[in-house]
Design a protein around this motif. Structure first.
Motif, PDB file in Angstrom:
ATOM      1  N   MET A 184      19.620 -20.441  28.466  1.00  0.00           N
ATOM      2  CA  MET A 184      18.700 -20.871  29.515  1.00  0.00           C
ATOM      3  C   MET A 184      18.852 -22.362  29.773  1.00  0.00           C
ATOM      4  O   MET A 184      18.875 -22.807  30.925  1.00  0.00           O
ATOM      5  CB  MET A 184      17.262 -20.547  29.121  1.00  0.00           C
ATOM      6  CG  MET A 184      16.897 -19.075  29.243  1.00  0.00           C
ATOM      7  SD  MET A 184      16.913 -18.494  30.959  1.00  0.00           S
ATOM      8  CE  MET A 184      15.517 -19.395  31.626  1.00  0.00           C
ATOM      9  N   ARG A 185      18.968 -23.137  28.687  1.00  0.00           N
ATOM     10  CA  ARG A 185      19.143 -24.595  28.841  1.00  0.00           C
ATOM     11  C   ARG A 185      20.474 -24.925  29.515  1.00  0.00           C
ATOM     12  O   ARG A 185      20.534 -25.769  30.414  1.00  0.00           O
ATOM     13  CB  ARG A 185      19.038 -25.283  27.484  1.00  0.00           C
ATOM     14  CG  ARG A 185      17.647 -25.269  26.869  1.00  0.00           C
ATOM     15  CD  ARG A 185      17.537 -26.276  25.742  1.00  0.00           C
ATOM     16  NE  ARG A 185      18.458 -25.994  24.647  1.00  0.00           N
ATOM     17  CZ  ARG A 185      18.172 -25.216  23.604  1.00  0.00           C
ATOM     18  NH1 ARG A 185      16.992 -24.623  23.540  1.00  0.00           N
ATOM     19  NH2 ARG A 185      19.053 -25.027  22.641  1.00  0.00           N
ATOM     20  N   THR A 186      21.530 -24.274  29.056  1.00  0.00           N
ATOM     21  CA  THR A 186      22.839 -24.582  29.649  1.00  0.00           C
ATOM     22  C   THR A 186      22.910 -24.088  31.092  1.00  0.00           C
ATOM     23  O   THR A 186      23.593 -24.691  31.929  1.00  0.00           O
ATOM     24  CB  THR A 186      23.978 -23.965  28.827  1.00  0.00           C
ATOM     25  OG1 THR A 186      23.828 -22.532  28.768  1.00  0.00           O
ATOM     26  CG2 THR A 186      23.997 -24.528  27.411  1.00  0.00           C
ATOM     27  N   LEU A 187      22.189 -23.022  31.413  1.00  0.00           N
ATOM     28  CA  LEU A 187      22.168 -22.522  32.786  1.00  0.00           C
ATOM     29  C   LEU A 187      21.495 -23.528  33.715  1.00  0.00           C
ATOM     30  O   LEU A 187      21.961 -23.763  34.845  1.00  0.00           O
ATOM     31  CB  LEU A 187      21.438 -21.182  32.825  1.00  0.00           C
ATOM     32  CG  LEU A 187      21.565 -20.319  34.083  1.00  0.00           C
ATOM     33  CD1 LEU A 187      23.018 -20.091  34.448  1.00  0.00           C
ATOM     34  CD2 LEU A 187      20.865 -18.990  33.867  1.00  0.00           C
ATOM     35  N   VAL A 188      20.421 -24.130  33.242  1.00  0.00           N
ATOM     36  CA  VAL A 188      19.781 -25.193  34.024  1.00  0.00           C
ATOM     37  C   VAL A 188      20.755 -26.356  34.209  1.00  0.00           C
ATOM     38  O   VAL A 188      20.870 -26.924  35.302  1.00  0.00           O
ATOM     39  CB  VAL A 188      18.485 -25.667  33.340  1.00  0.00           C
ATOM     40  CG1 VAL A 188      17.938 -26.924  34.018  1.00  0.00           C
ATOM     41  CG2 VAL A 188      17.431 -24.563  33.359  1.00  0.00           C
ATOM     42  N   GLY A 189      21.454 -26.705  33.138  1.00  0.00           N
ATOM     43  CA  GLY A 189      22.445 -27.777  33.234  1.00  0.00           C
ATOM     44  C   GLY A 189      23.528 -27.457  34.252  1.00  0.00           C
ATOM     45  O   GLY A 189      23.956 -28.328  35.022  1.00  0.00           O
ATOM     46  N   THR A 190      23.976 -26.206  34.279  1.00  0.00           N
ATOM     47  CA  THR A 190      25.004 -25.795  35.237  1.00  0.00           C
ATOM     48  C   THR A 190      24.503 -25.934  36.668  1.00  0.00           C
ATOM     49  O   THR A 190      25.245 -26.357  37.562  1.00  0.00           O
ATOM     50  CB  THR A 190      25.435 -24.348  34.954  1.00  0.00           C
ATOM     51  OG1 THR A 190      26.004 -24.273  33.645  1.00  0.00           O
ATOM     52  CG2 THR A 190      26.449 -23.860  35.975  1.00  0.00           C
ATOM     53  N   ALA A 191      23.247 -25.579  36.891  1.00  0.00           N
ATOM     54  CA  ALA A 191      22.679 -25.717  38.234  1.00  0.00           C
ATOM     55  C   ALA A 191      22.648 -27.179  38.668  1.00  0.00           C
ATOM     56  O   ALA A 191      22.970 -27.513  39.821  1.00  0.00           O
ATOM     57  CB  ALA A 191      21.265 -25.130  38.257  1.00  0.00           C
ATOM     58  N   VAL A 192      22.287 -28.062  37.752  1.00  0.00           N
ATOM     59  CA  VAL A 192      22.253 -29.492  38.065  1.00  0.00           C
ATOM     60  C   VAL A 192      23.658 -30.005  38.343  1.00  0.00           C
ATOM     61  O   VAL A 192      23.883 -30.786  39.290  1.00  0.00           O
ATOM     62  CB  VAL A 192      21.605 -30.276  36.909  1.00  0.00           C
ATOM     63  CG1 VAL A 192      21.729 -31.778  37.136  1.00  0.00           C
ATOM     64  CG2 VAL A 192      20.145 -29.879  36.749  1.00  0.00           C
ATOM     65  N   VAL A 193      24.628 -29.570  37.544  1.00  0.00           N
ATOM     66  CA  VAL A 193      26.017 -29.987  37.732  1.00  0.00           C
ATOM     67  C   VAL A 193      26.525 -29.549  39.104  1.00  0.00           C
ATOM     68  O   VAL A 193      27.129 -30.338  39.845  1.00  0.00           O
ATOM     69  CB  VAL A 193      26.905 -29.390  36.618  1.00  0.00           C
ATOM     70  CG1 VAL A 193      28.386 -29.505  36.979  1.00  0.00           C
ATOM     71  CG2 VAL A 193      26.640 -30.103  35.287  1.00  0.00           C
ATOM     72  N   ALA A 194      26.279 -28.292  39.456  1.00  0.00           N
ATOM     73  CA  ALA A 194      26.737 -27.786  40.749  1.00  0.00           C
ATOM     74  C   ALA A 194      26.087 -28.551  41.904  1.00  0.00           C
ATOM     75  O   ALA A 194      26.753 -28.899  42.889  1.00  0.00           O
ATOM     76  CB  ALA A 194      26.435 -26.296  40.860  1.00  0.00           C
ATOM     77  N   ALA A 195      24.799 -28.826  41.783  1.00  0.00           N
ATOM     78  CA  ALA A 195      24.102 -29.561  42.843  1.00  0.00           C
ATOM     79  C   ALA A 195      24.664 -30.971  42.986  1.00  0.00           C
ATOM     80  O   ALA A 195      24.836 -31.465  44.108  1.00  0.00           O
ATOM     81  CB  ALA A 195      22.606 -29.610  42.540  1.00  0.00           C
ATOM     82  N   SER A 196      24.974 -31.605  41.860  1.00  0.00           N
ATOM     83  CA  SER A 196      25.502 -32.969  41.926  1.00  0.00           C
ATOM     84  C   SER A 196      26.882 -33.000  42.569  1.00  0.00           C
ATOM     85  O   SER A 196      27.234 -33.959  43.265  1.00  0.00           O
ATOM     86  CB  SER A 196      25.552 -33.589  40.529  1.00  0.00           C
ATOM     87  OG  SER A 196      26.545 -32.975  39.733  1.00  0.00           O
ATOM     88  N   ALA A 197      27.673 -31.952  42.355  1.00  0.00           N
ATOM     89  CA  ALA A 197      29.013 -31.906  42.949  1.00  0.00           C
ATOM     90  C   ALA A 197      28.952 -31.650  44.446  1.00  0.00           C
ATOM     91  O   ALA A 197      29.860 -32.042  45.186  1.00  0.00           O
ATOM     92  CB  ALA A 197      29.846 -30.820  42.271  1.00  0.00           C
ATOM     93  N   ALA A 198      27.900 -30.985  44.892  1.00  0.00           N
ATOM     94  CA  ALA A 198      27.784 -30.633  46.303  1.00  0.00           C
ATOM     95  C   ALA A 198      27.250 -31.775  47.157  1.00  0.00           C
ATOM     96  O   ALA A 198      27.425 -31.772  48.379  1.00  0.00           O
ATOM     97  CB  ALA A 198      26.870 -29.418  46.451  1.00  0.00           C
ATOM     98  N   VAL A 199      26.621 -32.763  46.516  1.00  0.00           N
ATOM     99  CA  VAL A 199      25.995 -33.866  47.247  1.00  0.00           C
ATOM    100  C   VAL A 199      27.005 -34.981  47.484  1.00  0.00           C
ATOM    101  O   VAL A 199      27.704 -35.406  46.558  1.00  0.00           O
ATOM    102  CB  VAL A 199      24.778 -34.405  46.475  1.00  0.00           C
ATOM    103  CG1 VAL A 199      24.194 -35.623  47.174  1.00  0.00           C
ATOM    104  CG2 VAL A 199      23.720 -33.315  46.330  1.00  0.00           C
ATOM    105  N   ALA A 200      27.082 -35.457  48.699  1.00  0.00           N
ATOM    106  CA  ALA A 200      28.006 -36.532  49.031  1.00  0.00           C
ATOM    107  C   ALA A 200      27.601 -37.824  48.339  1.00  0.00           C
ATOM    108  O   ALA A 200      26.412 -38.141  48.206  1.00  0.00           O
ATOM    109  CB  ALA A 200      28.045 -36.755  50.540  1.00  0.00           C
ATOM    110  N   VAL A 201      28.607 -38.572  47.891  1.00  0.00           N
ATOM    111  CA  VAL A 201      28.375 -39.871  47.273  1.00  0.00           C
ATOM    112  C   VAL A 201      28.417 -40.932  48.363  1.00  0.00           C
ATOM    113  O   VAL A 201      29.343 -40.960  49.170  1.00  0.00           O
ATOM    114  CB  VAL A 201      29.451 -40.174  46.211  1.00  0.00           C
ATOM    115  CG1 VAL A 201      29.273 -41.576  45.647  1.00  0.00           C
ATOM    116  CG2 VAL A 201      29.382 -39.141  45.094  1.00  0.00           C
TER     117      VAL A 201
END
Length: 321
Positions: A184-201
């Motif tokens: 559950m913890r790593t799944l939340v981390g994966t969601a955050v990682v995916a969201a960060s990759a999708a957001v333009a810098v």
């Protein structure tokens, strides 16, 4: 007698498909994509293989009990050969990085190699293990950025490092299984990682989609339409595709890796944990592709992401874990 297949299993050869994308993503973010990028990716692969060989050498006694099928405990590769291979690959990786990237690349390759060995020999079975392994991957991304603006590559390095933390945290339960709270913890981390990759810098450049402008100009000339208006429309469509591509690739990454972790939530057995770890390793190119596309190299990002399904197929022949 040790065979090439034994060596490939020792170094987890197919898992190396998850490595070049670190360097490519870092180079794209730093504005440093160049003819030397493939050579730096090669150096990264050599260091990855070195780490795998050193890992199995360090774990040889534990593997004799928990993973007796591995090359060293099964007697197919001697401990001395594994250690020598790890040392040789390390020297080759650092040497290649220095040769093609000069002092700036060497200044990252040396600490990267030291961190890899530090993880295998010291940190792996400690509380610091996941963080140290995450640092390895972050440094790998910065190795690709060594010819450009390192600061611009820091967000990509942090994203790959965070993904690596989730995979490494799960991998510590490959033999014993886990409780439902861990995935559950790593799944939340994966969601955050995916969201960060999708957001333009902010400040990142956008890549044009090849062929869009030429096709629009041809259509304008044929139809007698104002070329400037049509080209402007083409640029808008190109920008739209460039903006959507990182999100699409990040979503693909999250769906594949996230689904495997969801299976662990339902059944936290050792087999399901190993499957999730494998999904995290073979699915990494999709995340790297998203980061590459976010850095402005859309087609290259797609090429990097294409390594994900290939890695999954090869993982059926040689385990990536």
């Amino acid at each position: 007698m040790t065979t090439l297949a034994d060596v490939a299993e020792l170094v987890r050869a197919p898992a190396a498909l998850s490595v070049p994308g670190d360097v490519v993503a870092g180079a794209a973010a730093a504005g440093a994509l160049s003819p030397r990028t493939p050579a730096l990716a090669g150096a990264s692969v050599l260091l990855y293989w070195a780490g795998m060989a050193a890992n199995d050498w360090a774990d040889r006694r534990l593997d004799a009990v928990e993973r007796p099928e591995r090359p060293i405990p099964s007697g197919r590769v001697t401990p001395a050969a594994a250690l020598g291979l790890a040392a040789g690959l390390t020297a080759a990786g650092v040497g290649l990085a220095a040769a093609v990237g000069g002092r700036r690349a060497a200044a990252l390759a040396v600490p990267l190699a030291a961190t890899i060995w530090g993880y295998d020999l010291l940190a792996k079975n400690t509380a610091a293990g996941p963080a140290v392994m995450a640092a390895c991957r972050g440094l790998d991304v910065l190795l690709g950025a060594s010819g450009g603006n390192l600061v611009r590559a820091l967000p990509s390095a942090a994203t790959v490092a965070a993904h690596t933390w989730t995979v490494t945290t799960l991998s510590r339960r490959e033999v014993t299984g886990a409780d439902a709270a861990l995935p559950m913890r790593t799944l939340v981390g994966t969601a955050v990682v995916a969201a960060s990759a999708a957001v333009a810098v902010p400040g990142a450049r956008r890549a044009d989609v090849p062929g869009v402008r030429d096709a629009d100009v041809a259509a304008a000339e044929a139809g007698g339409v104002d070329e400037r208006a049509v080209v402007g429309s083409g640029r808008s469509r190109s920008a739209g595709v460039a903006a959507a591509l990182p999100a699409l690739l990040a979503g693909w990454y999250a769906a594949r890796y996230g689904a495997a972790q969801a299976q662990v939530v339902r059944d936290p057995s050792a087999g399901k944990v190993r499957a999730a770890v494998g999904a995290g390793i073979t699915g990494l190119p999709a995340l790297q592709g998203a980061l590459t596309a976010r850095g402005g190299a859309g087609l290259l990002g797609l090429a990097v992401a294409a390594a994900a399904p290939l890695g999954r197929r090869l993982a059926r022949k040689v385990s990536p874990t």
